[in-house]
Design a protein around this motif. Structure first.
Motif, short mmCIF file in Angstrom:
data_model
loop_
_atom_site.label_atom_id
_atom_site.label_comp_id
_atom_site.label_asym_id
_atom_site.label_seq_id
_atom_site.Cartn_x
_atom_site.Cartn_y
_atom_site.Cartn_z
N LEU A 1 27.62 19.32 82.46
CA LEU A 1 28.61 19.65 81.42
C LEU A 1 29.98 19.92 82.03
O LEU A 1 31.00 19.39 81.57
N ILE A 2 30.00 20.73 83.08
CA ILE A 2 31.26 21.10 83.71
C ILE A 2 31.95 19.88 84.31
O ILE A 2 33.18 19.75 84.25
N ALA A 3 31.15 18.96 84.86
CA ALA A 3 31.73 17.74 85.43
C ALA A 3 32.32 16.86 84.33
O ALA A 3 33.38 16.23 84.52
N GLU A 4 31.65 16.80 83.18
CA GLU A 4 32.11 15.93 82.09
C GLU A 4 33.25 16.55 81.31
O GLU A 4 34.17 15.85 80.86
N TYR A 5 33.20 17.88 81.14
CA TYR A 5 34.24 18.61 80.39
C TYR A 5 34.71 19.78 81.25
O TYR A 5 34.20 20.90 81.14
N PRO A 6 35.69 19.55 82.12
CA PRO A 6 36.06 20.57 83.11
C PRO A 6 36.93 21.70 82.59
O PRO A 6 37.20 22.65 83.34
N ASP A 7 37.37 21.65 81.34
CA ASP A 7 38.33 22.65 80.89
C ASP A 7 38.18 22.93 79.40
O ASP A 7 38.07 21.99 78.59
N PHE A 8 38.16 24.20 79.05
CA PHE A 8 38.16 24.62 77.64
C PHE A 8 39.09 25.82 77.50
O PHE A 8 39.30 26.59 78.45
N ASP A 9 39.63 25.98 76.29
CA ASP A 9 40.41 27.16 75.96
C ASP A 9 39.54 28.27 75.40
O ASP A 9 39.86 29.46 75.54
N ILE A 10 38.46 27.87 74.72
CA ILE A 10 37.57 28.83 74.06
C ILE A 10 36.14 28.46 74.40
O ILE A 10 35.72 27.31 74.24
N LEU A 11 35.39 29.45 74.87
CA LEU A 11 33.98 29.28 75.20
C LEU A 11 33.16 30.23 74.35
O LEU A 11 33.34 31.45 74.42
N VAL A 12 32.26 29.66 73.55
CA VAL A 12 31.36 30.47 72.73
C VAL A 12 29.95 30.30 73.29
O VAL A 12 29.33 29.24 73.12
N ASN A 13 29.45 31.33 73.94
CA ASN A 13 28.11 31.31 74.53
C ASN A 13 27.10 31.73 73.47
O ASN A 13 26.70 32.89 73.37
N ASN A 14 26.69 30.73 72.68
CA ASN A 14 25.79 30.99 71.57
C ASN A 14 24.34 30.64 71.89
O ASN A 14 23.43 31.10 71.22
N LEU A 15 24.12 29.80 72.90
CA LEU A 15 22.77 29.35 73.21
C LEU A 15 21.82 30.53 73.38
O LEU A 15 22.13 31.50 74.07
N GLY A 16 20.65 30.43 72.75
CA GLY A 16 19.67 31.50 72.90
C GLY A 16 18.32 31.12 72.35
O GLY A 16 18.21 30.24 71.49
N VAL A 17 17.31 31.78 72.86
CA VAL A 17 15.95 31.64 72.34
C VAL A 17 15.46 33.02 71.94
O VAL A 17 15.91 34.04 72.46
N PHE A 18 14.55 33.05 70.97
CA PHE A 18 13.95 34.32 70.57
C PHE A 18 12.53 34.04 70.11
O PHE A 18 12.14 32.88 69.91
N GLY A 19 11.78 35.10 69.96
CA GLY A 19 10.41 34.97 69.48
C GLY A 19 9.62 36.20 69.84
O GLY A 19 9.76 36.73 70.95
N PRO A 20 8.80 36.69 68.90
CA PRO A 20 8.04 37.91 69.17
C PRO A 20 6.90 37.67 70.16
O PRO A 20 6.26 36.61 70.16
N ARG A 21 6.68 38.65 71.00
CA ARG A 21 5.55 38.63 71.93
C ARG A 21 5.39 40.04 72.48
O ARG A 21 6.37 40.67 72.87
N ASP A 22 4.15 40.51 72.52
CA ASP A 22 3.91 41.86 72.99
C ASP A 22 4.26 41.99 74.47
O ASP A 22 4.04 41.06 75.26
N PHE A 23 4.81 43.12 74.84
CA PHE A 23 5.24 43.36 76.22
C PHE A 23 4.12 43.05 77.21
O PHE A 23 4.34 42.44 78.26
N PHE A 24 2.90 43.48 76.89
CA PHE A 24 1.79 43.34 77.84
C PHE A 24 1.23 41.92 77.89
O PHE A 24 0.42 41.61 78.76
N ASP A 25 1.67 41.08 76.97
CA ASP A 25 1.24 39.68 76.98
C ASP A 25 2.36 38.73 77.37
O ASP A 25 2.23 37.52 77.23
N THR A 26 3.49 39.27 77.84
CA THR A 26 4.64 38.44 78.19
C THR A 26 4.66 38.23 79.70
O THR A 26 4.96 39.17 80.45
N PRO A 27 4.37 37.02 80.17
CA PRO A 27 4.31 36.78 81.62
C PRO A 27 5.69 36.65 82.24
O PRO A 27 6.71 36.51 81.54
N ASP A 28 5.74 36.67 83.56
CA ASP A 28 7.00 36.53 84.28
C ASP A 28 7.75 35.28 83.87
O ASP A 28 8.99 35.29 83.74
#
Length: 262
Positions: free
Chosen positions: A74-101
């Motif tokens: 991405l940086i090579a193809e689009y080397p410059d921006f005025d505004i960056l919105v870091n929206n990328l994300g994943v979510f999903g429920p999972r119990d702490f004791f069942d969540t692997p590394d």
């Protein structure tokens, strides 16, 4: 207030749907040149079509920005921006004791390191020009860490630390860095999560979403899920010239879920 992004180049990550798509749509409507992003060419093409089809002010980048290699492309193809919105994300429920590394690593790479890499790449040129905007899309879960998504809450809290620290690092440059904290928001992902309950009860999606908010975010003042456009409005404002005195902030669009006056 007339928010105008004419001449501004904007990257919104994770923007083929949900909050990211609504933000990209808003930037386009206000005159910006926008690059949208999704993991696959198919999703990027579909989002481009929804935004009115190919046009000079709209481009797409297909790649999983949770990986170092896609960020480098991405940086090579689009080397410059005025505004960056870091929206990328994943979510999903999972119990702490069942969540692997591996799952902790995946959430951290996607939700945190994507924004770190892109901010590191694009902020220096913003500072050299004396103007720029970096926005991290965090969550009210950064503060109200959900017991069934501790791994998710951890990444959202990390975004607050990064955005505040980076704002201080860029002090006096004309570049602002802020975090936006949505509450429960009726994105496509949330709609998919609620679909079984819609089918089981025969209720509308809005009603099921409101019931979910009442059951799981009882402190909500608006007593409903937000629309993606309501969150996008905050993203556009904090990215604008008018928000020049707002930096290092955690801006809540949580419907009052976080029970605090500050």
């Amino acid at each position: 207030m007339n928010i105008d992004f004419t001449g501004r180049r904007v990257l919104v990550t994770g923007s083929t749907g949900g909050i990211g798509f609504a933000a990209a749509q808003g930037f386009l409507g206000a005159g910006a040149s926008v690059v949208i992003n999704g993991r696959s060419g198919t999703s990027v093409e579909a989002a481009t079509a929804r935004l009115g089809g190919p046009q000079p002010s709209l481009a797409g980048f297909a790649g999983d920005l949770g990986t170092e290699s896609a960020c480098a492309r991405l940086i090579a193809e689009y080397p410059d921006f005025d505004i960056l919105v870091n929206n990328l994300g994943v979510f999903g429920p999972r119990d702490f004791f069942d969540t692997p590394d591996e799952e902790w690593d995946r959430f951290f790479r996607t939700n945190v390191m994507s924004g770190v890499r892109l901010a590191r790449a694009y902020a220096p040129a913003m500072a050299d020009r004396g103007w720029g905007r970096i926005v991290f899309i965090s969550s009210e879960s950064a503060i109200n860490v959900p017991v069934d998504m501790i791994h998710y809450g951890f990444t959202k809290t990390a975004q607050l630390a990064i955005s505040r620290g980076l704002a201080k690092r860029l002090a006096g440059t004309g570049v602002t860095v802020n975090a936006v904290l949505p509450g429960p928001t009726l994105s496509e992902g949330v709609a998919d999560m609620l679909k079984p309950e819609v089918e089981r009860t025969g209720s509308s999606l809005d009603k099921v979403a409101a019931d979910f908010v009442a059951a799981h975010r009882g402190s909500s003042i608006i007593q409903r899920a937000a629309e993606v456009g309501e969150v996008a409005n905050m993203i556009l404002y904090v990215s604008s010239d008018q928000a020049s005195a707002t930096t290092g902030a955690a801006l809540r669009v949580d419907g009052g879920v976080i029970d605090s006056i500050i």
